[in-house]
Design a protein around this motif. Structure first.
Motif, PDB file in Angstrom:
ATOM      1  N   ARG A 258      34.356  15.805  17.957  1.00  0.00           N
ATOM      2  CA  ARG A 258      33.623  16.941  18.603  1.00  0.00           C
ATOM      3  C   ARG A 258      32.094  16.437  19.144  1.00  0.00           C
ATOM      4  O   ARG A 258      31.922  16.908  20.193  1.00  0.00           O
ATOM      5  CB  ARG A 258      33.385  18.221  17.645  1.00  0.00           C
ATOM      6  CG  ARG A 258      34.496  18.767  17.292  1.00  0.00           C
ATOM      7  CD  ARG A 258      34.352  19.907  16.576  1.00  0.00           C
ATOM      8  NE  ARG A 258      33.772  19.911  15.432  1.00  0.00           N
ATOM      9  CZ  ARG A 258      33.445  20.869  14.409  1.00  0.00           C
ATOM     10  NH1 ARG A 258      33.792  22.179  14.733  1.00  0.00           N
ATOM     11  NH2 ARG A 258      33.032  20.633  13.029  1.00  0.00           N
ATOM     12  N   SER A 353      43.457  20.898  19.320  1.00  0.00           N
ATOM     13  CA  SER A 353      43.290  22.355  19.394  1.00  0.00           C
ATOM     14  C   SER A 353      44.341  23.175  18.647  1.00  0.00           C
ATOM     15  O   SER A 353      44.571  24.404  18.533  1.00  0.00           O
ATOM     16  CB  SER A 353      43.393  22.726  21.044  1.00  0.00           C
ATOM     17  OG  SER A 353      44.565  22.198  21.448  1.00  0.00           O
ATOM     18  N   GLN A 354      45.005  22.071  17.730  1.00  0.00           N
ATOM     19  CA  GLN A 354      46.163  22.760  16.893  1.00  0.00           C
ATOM     20  C   GLN A 354      45.629  23.504  16.029  1.00  0.00           C
ATOM     21  O   GLN A 354      44.521  23.598  15.330  1.00  0.00           O
ATOM     22  CB  GLN A 354      47.087  21.666  16.486  1.00  0.00           C
ATOM     23  CG  GLN A 354      47.952  20.845  17.505  1.00  0.00           C
ATOM     24  CD  GLN A 354      48.594  21.789  18.478  1.00  0.00           C
ATOM     25  OE1 GLN A 354      49.499  22.710  17.837  1.00  0.00           O
ATOM     26  NE2 GLN A 354      48.652  21.657  19.975  1.00  0.00           N
ATOM     27  N   ASP A 355      46.524  24.642  15.341  1.00  0.00           N
ATOM     28  CA  ASP A 355      46.037  25.380  14.244  1.00  0.00           C
ATOM     29  C   ASP A 355      45.712  24.592  12.854  1.00  0.00           C
ATOM     30  O   ASP A 355      44.795  24.892  12.337  1.00  0.00           O
ATOM     31  CB  ASP A 355      47.248  26.506  13.753  1.00  0.00           C
ATOM     32  CG  ASP A 355      47.303  27.177  15.154  1.00  0.00           C
ATOM     33  OD1 ASP A 355      46.459  27.455  15.701  1.00  0.00           O
ATOM     34  OD2 ASP A 355      48.494  27.977  15.265  1.00  0.00           O
ATOM     35  N   THR A 357      44.436  21.720  12.676  1.00  0.00           N
ATOM     36  CA  THR A 357      43.191  20.857  12.839  1.00  0.00           C
ATOM     37  C   THR A 357      42.159  21.845  12.770  1.00  0.00           C
ATOM     38  O   THR A 357      41.201  21.361  11.975  1.00  0.00           O
ATOM     39  CB  THR A 357      43.048  20.418  14.394  1.00  0.00           C
ATOM     40  OG1 THR A 357      44.075  19.616  14.490  1.00  0.00           O
ATOM     41  CG2 THR A 357      41.597  19.683  14.515  1.00  0.00           C
ATOM     42  N   ARG A 358      42.247  23.110  13.314  1.00  0.00           N
ATOM     43  CA  ARG A 358      41.027  23.967  12.889  1.00  0.00           C
ATOM     44  C   ARG A 358      41.160  24.628  11.555  1.00  0.00           C
ATOM     45  O   ARG A 358      40.131  24.792  10.953  1.00  0.00           O
ATOM     46  CB  ARG A 358      41.391  25.366  13.580  1.00  0.00           C
ATOM     47  CG  ARG A 358      41.215  25.050  15.311  1.00  0.00           C
ATOM     48  CD  ARG A 358      41.072  26.328  16.028  1.00  0.00           C
ATOM     49  NE  ARG A 358      42.218  27.017  15.990  1.00  0.00           N
ATOM     50  CZ  ARG A 358      43.269  26.943  16.811  1.00  0.00           C
ATOM     51  NH1 ARG A 358      43.148  26.326  18.125  1.00  0.00           N
ATOM     52  NH2 ARG A 358      44.475  27.720  16.816  1.00  0.00           N
TER      53      ARG A 358
END
Length: 460
Positions: A258, A353-355, A357-358
């Protein structure tokens, strides 16, 4: 896993057979042979000073020794006037001339009689007579039109003082050839069955026995030549691939963070500049900068494989080998680093940006843990595909690198065999590369199944 792997292995065998067959047949369609090339050189030993008849006899003996006098395949489809023994004629220029004559006049028997009478006349002439009719004889060996042939024969007859038996035979065979011309016989196909006694059958039988034929240059088995050369190439490719993959992955993971904007701004332009340098230019730059007395002579060049120190220990020999191989490895790593880093970065960025990963970041995992344990694992499939296609690029790069740095390996052996028209060695190298390519795809299928169990369940 067992049935899945067996199914993939059974697909590799016919693919390898098809590739090997195509490579062998295409190599036989290439013009020229090693024997004809050697006999045409001025330093061909005894035959360089011999007459055309002795050279043709030596050429046929060479074809018989190497098995090239046999038909190429089980059957052949050619034009009706073209004989199946045309490849035995030496030199190649006369072979092409006779092929044009057969296609134009449609009767190989008459063309052969004309050619034999022409050679008999040439052999019966004295040096003075041969010099006086040399332009007309040259026309007979070059031109195929009827008026040109007739004019050349009439000029020879008027130039020579007496009419001899060879001259009369030439006149008779020429008139017979021109009067009985079959203009469109070449459009008729001729199917010939040769049976199992052909070059492809013998080569394929030896291939299943683990043999790849014999080199035309030195008479050594192709397998022995490949075994001698594959060591340096294998380690050059294996170490270069490993280093390039590890460095590319680390750079891609640094840029996908990031807060990796600084890395992206500095690394991507440098990689773009590096990718714009051709491989041979990069190799020459490394030679000039790191192996030249004009700058820094840190590494040796030219000499690997030409001399060995018998008193060296294994550690000293390994150190010497690394000194010779350092620059080639660095060159291959730098040449492939931009492409690999870019592909790995996009593969990892697609999972950022996958779920999952979050969710991993929401659990409080460190940035390194999120990338290595979640993002990297889910980006394995495109990475595996990329690495399986990485082998042909490495092989092509190894050919250039081994030639520039004079490394005795597969690449330099391929260049030498191409220059010498040593087709068994060329075919053996291509078959070996195809085998490694297929094994790389087989390994990638196995890694697919290990990375994503759904693939093997779907394939089963």
């Amino acid at each position: 896993m067992g049935p899945y792997l067996l199914k993939r292995l059974l697909l590799v065998i016919p693919a390898l057979w098809l590739i090997a067959s195509l490579v062998f047949l295409l190599s036989k369609l290439m013009p020229g042979t090693y024997g004809s090339q050697q006999l045409q050189q001025s330093d061909a030993g005894y035959y360089s000073k011999g007459d055309p008849e002795s050279r043709e006899k030596a050429f046929r003996q060479y074809l018989r020794k190497t098995g090239q006098d046999l038909p190429l395949f089980y059957f052949s489809v050619t034009s009706l006037p073209e004989p199946d023994t045309l490849h035995l004629i030496y030199p190649e220029t006369e072979r092409l001339f006779l092929k044009r004559m057969a296609w134009l006049y449609g009767d190989w028997t008459l063309v052969s009689a004309f050619y034999s009478s022409l050679q008999q006349l040439e052999g019966s002439l004295t040096a003075t007579e041969r010099k006086s009719i040399q332009p007309h004889m040259h026309a007979l060996y070059q031109h195929t039109r009827s008026e040109q042939l007739s004019s050349a024969v009439d000029s020879i007859a008027s130039t020579l003082a007496a009419s001899t038996d060879p001259l009369r035979r030439l006149q008779a065979s020429t008139h017979t050839l021109l009067d009985t011309r079959e203009e469109y016989a070449y459009v008729l196909p001729d199917f010939r069955w040769h049976g199992p006694d052909n070059q492809y059958h013998h080569w394929m039988r030896h291939l299943f026995e683990g043999e790849l034929g014999t080199s035309y240059r030195d008479g050594r088995p192709v397998v022995a030549l490949l075994v001698e050369a594959i060591g340096n190439t294998w380690w050059l490719m294996f170490i270069s691939m490993g280093l390039a993959t590890l460095i590319s992955l680390e750079l891609a993971m640094l840029m996908v963070r990031r807060h990796g904007r600084i890395w992206r701004r500095s690394v991507l332009p440098a990689l773009f500049f590096l990718d714009s340098i051709p491989l041979f230019v990069l190799a020459m730059l490394l030679l000039v900068l790191l192996a030249s007395p004009a700058f820094l002579q840190l590494f040796p060049v030219y000499g690997m494989g030409y001399y060995t120190e018998v008193s060296l220990s294994w550690l000293q020999a390994m150190n010497q080998w690394l000194l010779f191989m350092a620059l080639p490895m660095v060159c291959l790593v730098l040449a492939n680093l931009p492409y690999l880093t870019n592909q790995f970065y996009h593969a990892l960025a697609g999972t950022a940006s996958q779920d999952y990963t979050r969710t991993a970041r929401a659990k409080g995992l460190s940035e390194s843990g999120v990338i290595r344990r979640h993002m990297l694992r889910n980006a394995l499939l495109p990475i595996i595909t990329l690495l399986s296609d990485f082998l042909p690029a490495l092989v092509a790069g190894a050919v250039i690198i081994e030639t520039i740095f004079a490394i005795p390996g597969i690449g330099r052996l391929l260049i030498d065999s191409v220059m010498a028209r040593d087709y068994p060695v060329m075919v053996g190298i291509v078959v070996l590369v195809a085998l490694f390519k297929l094994l790389a795809h087989l390994l990638s299928d196995l890694l697919y199944a290990l990375a994503d169990p759904r693939i093997r369940h779907t394939a089963a």
